[in-house]
Design a protein around this motif. Structure first.
Motif, short mmCIF file in Angstrom:
data_model
loop_
_atom_site.label_atom_id
_atom_site.label_comp_id
_atom_site.label_asym_id
_atom_site.label_seq_id
_atom_site.Cartn_x
_atom_site.Cartn_y
_atom_site.Cartn_z
N ASP A 138 -10.85 -20.82 7.10
CA ASP A 138 -9.75 -20.02 7.63
C ASP A 138 -8.76 -19.64 6.52
O ASP A 138 -8.41 -18.48 6.35
N LEU A 139 -8.34 -20.64 5.76
CA LEU A 139 -7.36 -20.40 4.69
C LEU A 139 -7.95 -19.53 3.58
O LEU A 139 -7.26 -18.66 3.03
N ALA A 140 -9.23 -19.73 3.28
CA ALA A 140 -9.88 -18.92 2.25
C ALA A 140 -10.01 -17.46 2.73
O ALA A 140 -9.80 -16.52 1.94
N ILE A 141 -10.32 -17.27 4.00
CA ILE A 141 -10.40 -15.90 4.54
C ILE A 141 -9.02 -15.25 4.50
O ILE A 141 -8.89 -14.09 4.10
N MET A 142 -7.99 -16.00 4.90
CA MET A 142 -6.63 -15.45 4.85
C MET A 142 -6.26 -15.06 3.42
O MET A 142 -5.67 -14.00 3.20
N SER A 143 -6.59 -15.90 2.47
CA SER A 143 -6.30 -15.59 1.07
C SER A 143 -7.04 -14.35 0.61
O SER A 143 -6.48 -13.50 -0.10
N THR A 144 -8.29 -14.22 1.01
CA THR A 144 -9.08 -13.05 0.68
C THR A 144 -8.48 -11.79 1.29
O THR A 144 -8.35 -10.76 0.62
N CYS A 145 -8.08 -11.89 2.56
CA CYS A 145 -7.46 -10.74 3.23
C CYS A 145 -6.13 -10.39 2.57
O CYS A 145 -5.81 -9.20 2.39
N TYR A 146 -5.37 -11.38 2.18
CA TYR A 146 -4.09 -11.15 1.54
C TYR A 146 -4.30 -10.43 0.20
O TYR A 146 -3.62 -9.44 -0.10
N ALA A 147 -5.23 -10.92 -0.59
CA ALA A 147 -5.51 -10.28 -1.89
C ALA A 147 -5.98 -8.84 -1.68
O ALA A 147 -5.56 -7.94 -2.41
N HIS A 148 -6.82 -8.63 -0.68
CA HIS A 148 -7.31 -7.28 -0.38
C HIS A 148 -6.14 -6.38 0.02
O HIS A 148 -6.03 -5.24 -0.47
N SER A 149 -5.28 -6.88 0.88
CA SER A 149 -4.14 -6.09 1.33
C SER A 149 -3.22 -5.74 0.16
O SER A 149 -2.73 -4.61 0.06
N GLN A 150 -3.01 -6.69 -0.72
CA GLN A 150 -2.17 -6.44 -1.89
C GLN A 150 -2.80 -5.38 -2.80
O GLN A 150 -2.10 -4.53 -3.34
N ARG A 151 -4.12 -5.45 -2.96
CA ARG A 151 -4.81 -4.43 -3.77
C ARG A 151 -4.63 -3.05 -3.16
O ARG A 151 -4.37 -2.07 -3.86
N MET A 152 -4.76 -2.97 -1.83
CA MET A 152 -4.60 -1.68 -1.15
C MET A 152 -3.17 -1.16 -1.31
O MET A 152 -2.97 0.03 -1.56
N ARG A 153 -2.20 -2.03 -1.18
CA ARG A 153 -0.80 -1.61 -1.34
C ARG A 153 -0.54 -1.14 -2.76
O ARG A 153 0.16 -0.14 -2.98
N THR A 154 -1.10 -1.84 -3.74
CA THR A 154 -0.93 -1.45 -5.14
C THR A 154 -1.57 -0.09 -5.38
O THR A 154 -0.99 0.77 -6.05
N GLN A 155 -2.76 0.14 -4.85
CA GLN A 155 -3.43 1.43 -5.01
C GLN A 155 -2.61 2.56 -4.38
O GLN A 155 -2.50 3.64 -4.95
N GLU A 156 -2.03 2.30 -3.22
CA GLU A 156 -1.19 3.32 -2.56
C GLU A 156 0.04 3.63 -3.41
O GLU A 156 0.41 4.79 -3.57
N LYS A 157 0.65 2.60 -3.97
CA LYS A 157 1.82 2.82 -4.83
C LYS A 157 1.43 3.62 -6.06
O LYS A 157 2.17 4.50 -6.50
N GLN A 158 0.27 3.29 -6.64
CA GLN A 158 -0.20 4.03 -7.82
C GLN A 158 -0.44 5.49 -7.48
O GLN A 158 -0.10 6.37 -8.26
N LYS A 159 -1.01 5.75 -6.31
CA LYS A 159 -1.23 7.14 -5.89
C LYS A 159 0.10 7.86 -5.74
O LYS A 159 0.24 9.02 -6.15
N ASP A 160 1.07 7.17 -5.14
CA ASP A 160 2.40 7.77 -4.97
C ASP A 160 3.05 8.07 -6.32
O ASP A 160 3.62 9.14 -6.52
N PHE A 161 2.95 7.11 -7.25
CA PHE A 161 3.53 7.31 -8.58
C PHE A 161 2.84 8.46 -9.30
O PHE A 161 3.49 9.29 -9.95
N THR A 162 1.51 8.53 -9.18
CA THR A 162 0.75 9.60 -9.82
C THR A 162 1.14 10.95 -9.24
O THR A 162 1.37 11.92 -9.98
N ALA A 163 1.24 11.03 -7.92
CA ALA A 163 1.62 12.29 -7.28
C ALA A 163 3.03 12.70 -7.70
O ALA A 163 3.28 13.88 -8.00
N GLN A 164 3.94 11.74 -7.77
CA GLN A 164 5.31 12.05 -8.18
C GLN A 164 5.34 12.51 -9.64
O GLN A 164 6.03 13.47 -9.98
N PHE A 165 4.57 11.83 -10.50
CA PHE A 165 4.51 12.20 -11.91
C PHE A 165 3.96 13.63 -12.06
O PHE A 165 4.53 14.45 -12.78
N GLU A 166 2.87 13.91 -11.34
CA GLU A 166 2.28 15.25 -11.41
C GLU A 166 3.25 16.30 -10.89
O GLU A 166 3.35 17.40 -11.45
#
Length: 186
Positions: free
Chosen positions: A145-173
């Motif tokens: 359970d805890l390992a799955i939660m950690s995996t989901c948390y890491a995945h969610s953080q990666r997705m949030r980081t990718q979204e922020k990078q897309k936003d920064f890239t769009a703003q830069f462009e």
């Protein structure tokens, strides 16, 4: 890898002998009537943090404990199955959106273990090999359970980081385009 594949890999690592689902189903059959009481420990932890004012209302806390008991029932009844994974993923995604630290999510979840152990201990001979097998199942279930939660948390953080990078890239462009237009006009 997709999140589903990552979760399946986690389950395979922890369910190495292939008996986790059957043992969890047996645990559920023993402690089903104790789940509401066990889930109170989960909400006691959240209430102790003081970040959810609604938990000061005893009726709200009792309703949340009942929902959690139903969630626990689903998880134990479908250990290693998709409803377990999806439920944990939804829980962690919600925590990420609320910016609740993973350590709090894991700590709240771990509060239920003593309740599981006590409930089984009241219903079985503690020297029985079956008791030890089911205690091991709870430990394996919780660890998974805890390992799955950690995996989901890491995945969610990666997705949030990718979204922020897309936003920064769009703003830069956009900024570069505006600057280029300004330069070409002069």
């Amino acid at each position: 890898n997709s999140l589903a594949e990552e979760i399946e890999a986690v389950v395979r690592k922890f369910d190495f002998d292939g008996d986790l689902a059957a043992n969890c189903a047996e645990v559920l059959s023993l402690i089903d009537d104790d789940l509401a009481d066990i889930s109170i420990k989960y909400w006691d932890y959240w209430a102790s943090l003081g970040i959810f004012s609604e938990l000061t209302d005893p009726s709200h806390k009792a309703a949340m404990a009942q929902r959690t008991a139903n969630f626990m029932r689903t998880r134990l009844g479908d250990a290693c199955g998709s409803s377990w994974h999806f439920g944990l993923q939804a829980q962690v995604t919600d925590a990420c959106k609320r910016e609740i630290p993973l350590s709090d999510v894991l700590a709240a979840s771990s509060r239920t273990n003593i309740g599981y152990y006590r409930a089984i201990g009241r219903k079985m001979d503690r020297t029985s090999p079956d008791y030890l097998r089911l205690v091991k199942a709870i430990m394996d279930f919780t660890t998974t359970d805890l390992a799955i939660m950690s995996t989901c948390y890491a995945h969610s953080q990666r997705m949030r980081t990718q979204e922020k990078q897309k936003d920064f890239t769009a703003q830069f462009e956009n900024d570069i385009g505006a600057t280029a237009a300004d330069v070409s006009e002069h």
